[in-house]
Design a protein around this motif. Structure first.
Motif, short mmCIF file in Angstrom:
data_model
loop_
_atom_site.label_atom_id
_atom_site.label_comp_id
_atom_site.label_asym_id
_atom_site.label_seq_id
_atom_site.Cartn_x
_atom_site.Cartn_y
_atom_site.Cartn_z
N THR A 59 41.27 35.89 51.27
CA THR A 59 40.22 34.98 51.75
C THR A 59 38.86 35.33 51.18
N ASP A 60 38.73 36.39 50.39
CA ASP A 60 37.45 36.72 49.77
C ASP A 60 37.28 35.81 48.56
N VAL A 61 36.64 34.66 48.81
CA VAL A 61 36.53 33.64 47.78
C VAL A 61 35.60 34.05 46.64
N ARG A 62 34.92 35.17 46.80
CA ARG A 62 34.11 35.67 45.68
C ARG A 62 35.01 35.97 44.48
N VAL A 63 36.26 36.33 44.72
CA VAL A 63 37.18 36.61 43.61
C VAL A 63 37.42 35.33 42.81
N PHE A 64 37.68 34.20 43.49
CA PHE A 64 37.89 32.93 42.81
C PHE A 64 36.64 32.54 42.01
N ALA A 65 35.50 32.53 42.69
CA ALA A 65 34.25 32.14 42.03
C ALA A 65 33.85 33.14 40.95
N GLY A 66 34.07 34.42 41.23
CA GLY A 66 33.70 35.45 40.26
C GLY A 66 34.50 35.34 38.98
N CYS A 67 35.80 35.11 39.09
CA CYS A 67 36.63 35.04 37.89
C CYS A 67 36.25 33.87 36.99
N VAL A 68 35.88 32.73 37.58
CA VAL A 68 35.52 31.58 36.74
C VAL A 68 34.08 31.65 36.24
N THR A 69 33.31 32.65 36.72
CA THR A 69 31.92 32.81 36.25
C THR A 69 31.72 34.14 35.54
N GLY A 70 32.83 34.76 35.09
CA GLY A 70 32.72 35.97 34.27
C GLY A 70 32.69 37.28 35.05
N ARG A 71 32.95 37.25 36.33
CA ARG A 71 32.97 38.47 37.15
C ARG A 71 34.43 38.81 37.46
N ARG A 72 35.07 39.53 36.56
CA ARG A 72 36.51 39.77 36.68
C ARG A 72 36.87 41.18 37.11
N SER A 73 35.91 41.99 37.44
CA SER A 73 36.18 43.37 37.83
C SER A 73 36.22 43.46 39.36
N TRP A 74 37.43 43.50 39.92
CA TRP A 74 37.63 43.59 41.36
C TRP A 74 38.53 44.78 41.65
N PRO A 75 38.29 45.49 42.75
CA PRO A 75 39.12 46.66 43.07
C PRO A 75 40.60 46.30 43.22
N THR A 76 41.44 47.13 42.61
CA THR A 76 42.89 46.95 42.71
C THR A 76 43.52 48.24 43.21
N VAL A 77 44.73 48.12 43.69
CA VAL A 77 45.53 49.28 44.10
C VAL A 77 46.93 49.10 43.53
N PRO A 78 47.62 50.21 43.27
CA PRO A 78 48.97 50.10 42.71
C PRO A 78 49.94 49.46 43.71
N VAL A 79 50.92 48.77 43.17
CA VAL A 79 51.99 48.20 43.97
C VAL A 79 53.19 49.12 43.84
N ASN A 80 53.76 49.48 44.95
CA ASN A 80 54.95 50.33 44.94
C ASN A 80 56.19 49.45 44.81
N ALA A 81 56.62 49.25 43.58
CA ALA A 81 57.77 48.40 43.33
C ALA A 81 59.06 49.20 43.47
N PRO A 82 60.12 48.55 43.95
CA PRO A 82 61.39 49.25 44.14
C PRO A 82 61.99 49.79 42.86
N ASP A 83 61.67 49.18 41.72
CA ASP A 83 62.26 49.65 40.46
C ASP A 83 61.31 50.52 39.64
N GLY A 84 60.18 50.92 40.24
CA GLY A 84 59.23 51.77 39.54
C GLY A 84 58.30 51.01 38.61
N THR A 85 58.32 49.69 38.66
CA THR A 85 57.47 48.85 37.82
C THR A 85 56.00 49.16 38.05
N VAL A 86 55.23 49.18 36.98
CA VAL A 86 53.79 49.37 37.08
C VAL A 86 53.15 48.00 37.31
N ALA A 87 52.46 47.87 38.43
CA ALA A 87 51.77 46.63 38.76
C ALA A 87 50.63 46.97 39.73
#
Length: 195
Positions: A59-87
């Motif tokens: 619901t943080d709509v700044r991500v939507f607006a930011g991405c279309v206005t050149g602000r693409r750096s948003w905090p991410t965290v790793p996803v723990n995938a069952p097959d060890g996939t990096v995401a």
């Protein structure tokens, strides 16, 4: 009946691990998530290379607006995938779904990607969107299409969306709306005959 499209944010990684964040309309069909990214795009390249994507519900709509206005750096965290996939997922996501590419219908402009769910998790309660959040998302879609739409259509639609912003926006929505307004003004300044 028209096709139902749900606005989400998709995170992907390049084979080298570079994160890409993109607002994207998704479709749900027969248990699969369907994406139709335009060519060229980092999202398309990353999914074709790694066969993975993460769908983020937020619901943080700044991500939507930011991405279309050149602000693409948003905090991410790793996803723990069952097959060890990096995401990765967005840190602000209420929930996420790790997806695996199952089928590609090639197209010169917009390939159709069918992805299946590998893993999903809920991180916080999703109360729904307020009207200002929905207005920012719709405004972000307009901004992403400024080069395609007539100026009067953009003006009319933004004018209507301003009503929801004025009535229901909080600080995050006001910040995001400001970014969109700046993008529209810049577009007009750079292409006054087209804007």
């Amino acid at each position: 009946m028209s096709e139902r499209i749900f606005e989400t944010v998709v995170t992907t990684c390049s084979p080298e691990g570079a994160v890409h964040i993109a607002p994207m309309g998704v479709r749900y069909a027969e248990g699969a998530v369907v994406l139709k990214p335009f060519r060229p795009s980092h999202t398309l390249d990353n999914i074709l290379s790694t066969r993975r994507a993460v769908l983020n519900v937020l619901t943080d709509v700044r991500v939507f607006a930011g991405c279309v206005t050149g602000r693409r750096s948003w905090p991410t965290v790793p996803v723990n995938a069952p097959d060890g996939t990096v995401a990765v997922r967005l840190a602000c996501a209420h929930s996420h779904v790790l997806l695996q590419l199952a089928e590609v219908q090639d197209d010169a402009q917009r390939p159709v990607l069918r992805l299946v769910r590998m893993h999903e998790a809920q991180h916080s309660f999703f109360a729904g969107f307020n009207r200002a959040q929905a207005a920012v998302i719709e405004g972000a879609v307009l901004v992403s299409r400024l080069h395609l739409l007539p100026r009067e259509k953009v003006e009319t639609e933004l004018g209507y969306l301003r009503i929801a912003i004025a009535k229901t926006a909080g600080p995050e929505e006001l910040e995001a709306w400001g970014w969109l307004q700046e993008a529209v003004a810049l577009h007009r300044a750079l292409a006054p005959e087209a804007a």
